[in-house]
Structures are given as C-alpha cells and as structure tokens.
Enzyme design. Sequence first.
Site, mmCIF file in Angstrom:
data_model
loop_
_atom_site.group_PDB
_atom_site.id
_atom_site.type_symbol
_atom_site.label_atom_id
_atom_site.label_comp_id
_atom_site.label_asym_id
_atom_site.label_seq_id
_atom_site.Cartn_x
_atom_site.Cartn_y
_atom_site.Cartn_z
ATOM 1 N N LYS A 276 14.548 10.061 -1.525
ATOM 2 C CA LYS A 276 14.673 8.330 -1.682
ATOM 3 C C LYS A 276 15.386 7.620 -2.721
ATOM 4 O O LYS A 276 15.604 7.704 -3.653
ATOM 5 C CB LYS A 276 13.735 7.987 -2.110
ATOM 6 C CG LYS A 276 13.116 6.254 -1.464
ATOM 7 C CD LYS A 276 11.943 6.300 -1.398
ATOM 8 C CE LYS A 276 11.220 4.701 -0.877
ATOM 9 N NZ LYS A 276 10.123 4.175 -0.495
ATOM 10 N N GLU A 368 -5.476 1.325 5.633
ATOM 11 C CA GLU A 368 -5.359 -0.296 5.730
ATOM 12 C C GLU A 368 -7.350 -0.298 6.023
ATOM 13 O O GLU A 368 -8.328 -0.951 5.720
ATOM 14 C CB GLU A 368 -4.933 -1.081 6.515
ATOM 15 C CG GLU A 368 -3.727 -1.353 5.315
ATOM 16 C CD GLU A 368 -2.305 -0.639 6.356
ATOM 17 O OE1 GLU A 368 -1.503 -0.344 5.868
ATOM 18 O OE2 GLU A 368 -2.867 0.179 6.994
ATOM 19 N N ARG A 396 -4.347 -4.311 10.348
ATOM 20 C CA ARG A 396 -5.125 -2.895 10.792
ATOM 21 C C ARG A 396 -6.823 -2.975 10.700
ATOM 22 O O ARG A 396 -6.783 -1.359 11.689
ATOM 23 C CB ARG A 396 -4.300 -2.013 10.328
ATOM 24 C CG ARG A 396 -2.703 -2.309 10.372
ATOM 25 C CD ARG A 396 -2.075 -1.405 9.298
ATOM 26 N NE ARG A 396 -1.745 0.116 9.883
ATOM 27 C CZ ARG A 396 -0.814 0.644 10.377
ATOM 28 N NH1 ARG A 396 0.246 0.108 11.098
ATOM 29 N NH2 ARG A 396 -0.735 1.717 10.320
#
Length: 629
Positions: A276, A368, A396
């Site tokens: 990344k 979540e 969510r």
Amino acid sequence: MKNLKNMSIRELNRLADEIREQIVSIVSSNGGHLASNLGVVELTIALHRVFDLPKDKIVWDVGHQCYAHKILTESSRPAPFSTLRKQNGLAGFPKQSESSYDSFNTGHASTSISAALGILAAERIKNNKSKTLCAALIGDGALTGGMAYEALSHAGHLGLPLIVILNDNKMSISRNVGGLSKYLSRLSMKEKYQTFRRHFDAMAKKIPFIGEAFFSLVVRLKRAVKAVFYTDNFFVDLGFEYVGPIAGHNIQALIGVLEDVRKLNRPVVIHVNTRKGKGYGYAEIDPDSYHGVGSFSIDNGLSNGCSLTGGGQVKNKSFTEAFSGIISQAAAKDEKVTAITAAMQSGTGLSDFAQTFPNRFFDVGIAEEHAVTFAAGLASQGLKPVVVIYSTFIQRAVDQIIHDTALQKLPVIFALDRAGLVGADGETHQGLFDISIFRSSPNMTILCPASENEMKLMVEYALEKKSGPIIIRYPKAYCPQEIDAFSIPLENGRGTWITKNSVNQICIIFTGSLYKEVIEAAALLKQQGIETDLYNLRFLKPVDEDYLLKIMNEYKTVCFIEEGIKEGSFSEYAVSLAQLYKCKAQTLILTAQNKFLEEDKALGTRKELLELNCLDGKGISEKIKTAIH
C-alpha cells in the site's frame, strides 16, 4: 486499450510509473484515496491487459482503489482525471453513469463478491454460452466483513467461474485484526510452492506431443497432494481453486496468472501481495495516514489543511478531534468506558484512546454489525461502550441497533462521525439518513452538538444514562467559537436559546451542525430588517413536546432546519405536532434534498453541498424571506 494490449513488459512498467506520478499529482491537489490506489497500479494494468473490457467485468470492492482504472479508461469518461472529486468532475469511486468500464457502483466495503457473482449469474441466465469473465477485487481488510463470507459460500455452491482477486497488502484502512490476518500470513508461507508450481506447469505444457495430457495428469495429482498437505485452505474448502500468493507489483507474473486463470471454468481465488502506498515514500512508510487525504505538498507530504487565524498558522479543531479528546478524558475518569470502531481507528479520532487504553479499545475490522452487538454484550455486563462509526456506515447495522440495543434498553453510545453532508466522496458517503432511520426506534436518544463544549456535555450525559442507546451525531467540519449558550447544562428533551427577543416574530429551530450557517442567515435577514430568534435543538429524541409547542405558539413563523433528509425527519415530526395541536405559527422545513444527491454534484466540498441544498446562510435567508412575504 488496444495500445495497452500491444505493449511490451518494459513499456507496461513505464506506464505504471507514469500512472503513479499522475495519481500523486492529482490527489495532492484534489485530495482523495492515495495509498490504496498506489498499491494496485500493476494489478490494474494486468487486468486491463488480459480482460476484454468492458465486455468482461471488474467489480472493485469499496471502489477507493479505482484511480488507475479511471486513468486507463479516461477517454470513455465525461471529464479528465484532473477533475477527480470536484463538483461536476469524476467521482472517487466507480460509477456506471461515468463509463461502461465501471460495471457496478460501489462505495462501502465487502460488497464486491456478492455483486460480481450476481452479474455472472445474470450473464449465464441470459446466455448459457456466455464466456464473459467477471472478477471481484477485494482487499484483505474488506474480508473481515461478514457479507464477503456469505458471498464466498454461495459462489462455491454455484460453481460459476467467478474470479476473486484478494489484494493482500497486510493493511486495510487501519491495521488488520483477528484470525483472518494470521490466516493470510500462513497462506503466504506457501509462496515457494506456488512459484515452483507455475514454472513446472509451463514446462509440462511444452513437452512435445504429450504436453497437454501430461499437464492434465499433473493437475489431478496436485489436487490429491493438496488434499493431504493443504487441508487448511479455507477457499479450497468452499469450492474455489486457490492460486497464490503472487507478487502484486510484477506485471509479467500477474499477466501470466490471469491468462491461466481465465481458462478455468470454476471459481478461483487469486491471492496477490501488494504494498500500500507503493511509489510514494511518505505513503509507503505511513499508509494509514495516506489512506484518505486532503490536498498536500508532494515534496514533504504535509497537509495543506491549516488556516490562518490571528496572524499565525493554526489548525482549527474538528468535531472529530474534539470527540477524540473528550472520550479519552472520560475514559481516564471511568474504567468502565470502552471504545469500539470498525477499521476506522484513525478516521474516527480513536488513535489516542487506543494507545492510552489498549485493553478497553476494540477495532473489530469492517464488521459494523458485529461492532454493535459486541458493544451490546459489553453494556449488558455493566460497561459503558462507545461505538464510533461514520454515519453512512452505521446503515449496515440497523437491525443490530434496533434489535440488540434499543429493544433491550442497553445504554450503548453511538458516536456518528460524518453525519450530514460530506464533501468530495460522493453520494455513497453522505450521512443523511441516521435521523430518519433511528428516530422511529423506541428507547432511543439522539443528540446533536453545536460545539466542542456541547459535545462534552452530551458525552457526559450519555455515560450517566442507565437505559437505552444514545446517538451523538456530528459533522465533518470544524467546531465554531464557543458561546455561553453552549455551556448550559443539558435539560432532557430541550435545547438552548442562542438569541431570544420577545418581540420577534420568526424563530429558527436548528440542529447543531448548522449553527454557523444559521448565524449567517440571521445576519443576512437582519440587514433586510428581519429579526429572528435562534433555538438550538440539542435533542432530536426524546422531545419535551409541551415546551416545543409553547415555542411554536409564540411566533408567527417557525423554520425547522436540519442536516438530514426530509422524509422521517425531526422537522416533519415537529410540523405534524404543530398541526395536531393547531399551533398558530406558520411552519417551514429546510432539509437536504429528499433524494440521493446527484452523482456529479455530490462531489463538491461540504460548503458547496450546503449551497446546493440551500442550507448555507444565503440559501436559508432567502427561503425564509420568500416564506414570510
């Protein structure tokens, strides 16, 4: 795209360097997702080289890593890449309305496998002979979301030739957590086997006359060997072929694997290792900080987000930063205070809490639903859990909030960051629905602070509450200068008066996040000889209805203003209350547009989005002036 398919490997590597330079240049100016995009440049090029796009389909999980894809398909889009995240420019996420190369709109995590599987199943239903390839590119962080596992299980059951590309960069938005990260590390230990396998396969196919038959025999033998020695491969157990790990920045290796995989007629997982932030040193060293950024200096990596006040360079404190300090102070005083987030430790301001109270901090990954019910379990045992999640992502976990906290009257605190209008990320990241969704739930409390002091009062109030969940919603914005009204102790169901004059005929009742805009509107109206009183709601639920009705009976016109959609809003509730009890006041409602924001216009700054929805000072004043004349 035709040129890409004819390029040499050396030319493709040069192209990768050029794309990285363009991404860093544009993101440094416009802001956006930097580290995640720099990590998938070679992988994106390889996909475009091997796949027949747009006939073949790629579904990008979350979609915040699609910049290289957008650059490669720029000629099919209505605006150049330089307009990224600007109003009327290109979105930071895939949009079918932008280009036929974007096969599915995304913005939230863990959805790609489900969507790609649905696309592939639809292709087969419409045309049984369809050879369309469909790939879901999902990061290791997004695999912590339960929806991804549901999709993997279904894909294995259907047996369709879905290609799942697992982008394993050892770091999602925040540090990866849990058993999945350890499991992927174990799989990565098999890299020598995979390298040997690729070389052996290539040699086997080249044997004159018997190459293909011999290769087929070897494949069957390999499956038998893997059944004995690699029984812990979760993907294989689900019915997938597993390939990897592959060096994610080696274009030649990626192209070779993709060309082999496209010939398989079964579901396959390609495990790709990437870095990344690759290619930009600051992002490689600290990919967490460079995940989502505002404008910055390329030379030193520093943000341009400071503002000049009082002759010096001072960075205003945001609501997120204010909450960070408040929750850490609360935890220092009370050992029962715990904090939970879903892979957004830095974004939600919990990094200091995590460092100071590691035993009371929980990052559950992109999960979540689990975060909410886990917090309910903590609350059931007398702890004081604070779940800190962006408003758009709490959608969510609606069932868990209603069923596992409100129904059981458990005192879980939900700090909803980025509530209201959110600049640049588009319609998928707006926090406009939490009021309408959760006001309908019994046992719920909803609070809206206007400043840091009010937020502190509300956190203290919530931590003392013994029954029922509490939502504290606040915007992605800077805190205003404090005034005396913000330090008045909370009174259950009531707000505070910012200005009140018994002779005025107009009252503006507003949610705290719009304090600055309401103050500006009142000033503009005053210039035109129109005086107003200002009432800061604080509580959206519960509400002292008698007191609210008293206010509405004192004025000729009452304007309700909130940063959410109209349908199901506090404002609709208040107006219906006024109608029920025949209040004399004329009522006016100002909210965000009662629809999803238009894609291209949802890309502006928060200031531009407020203007678009007539929730800036000028828009509010003009709406009120029109209503009273």
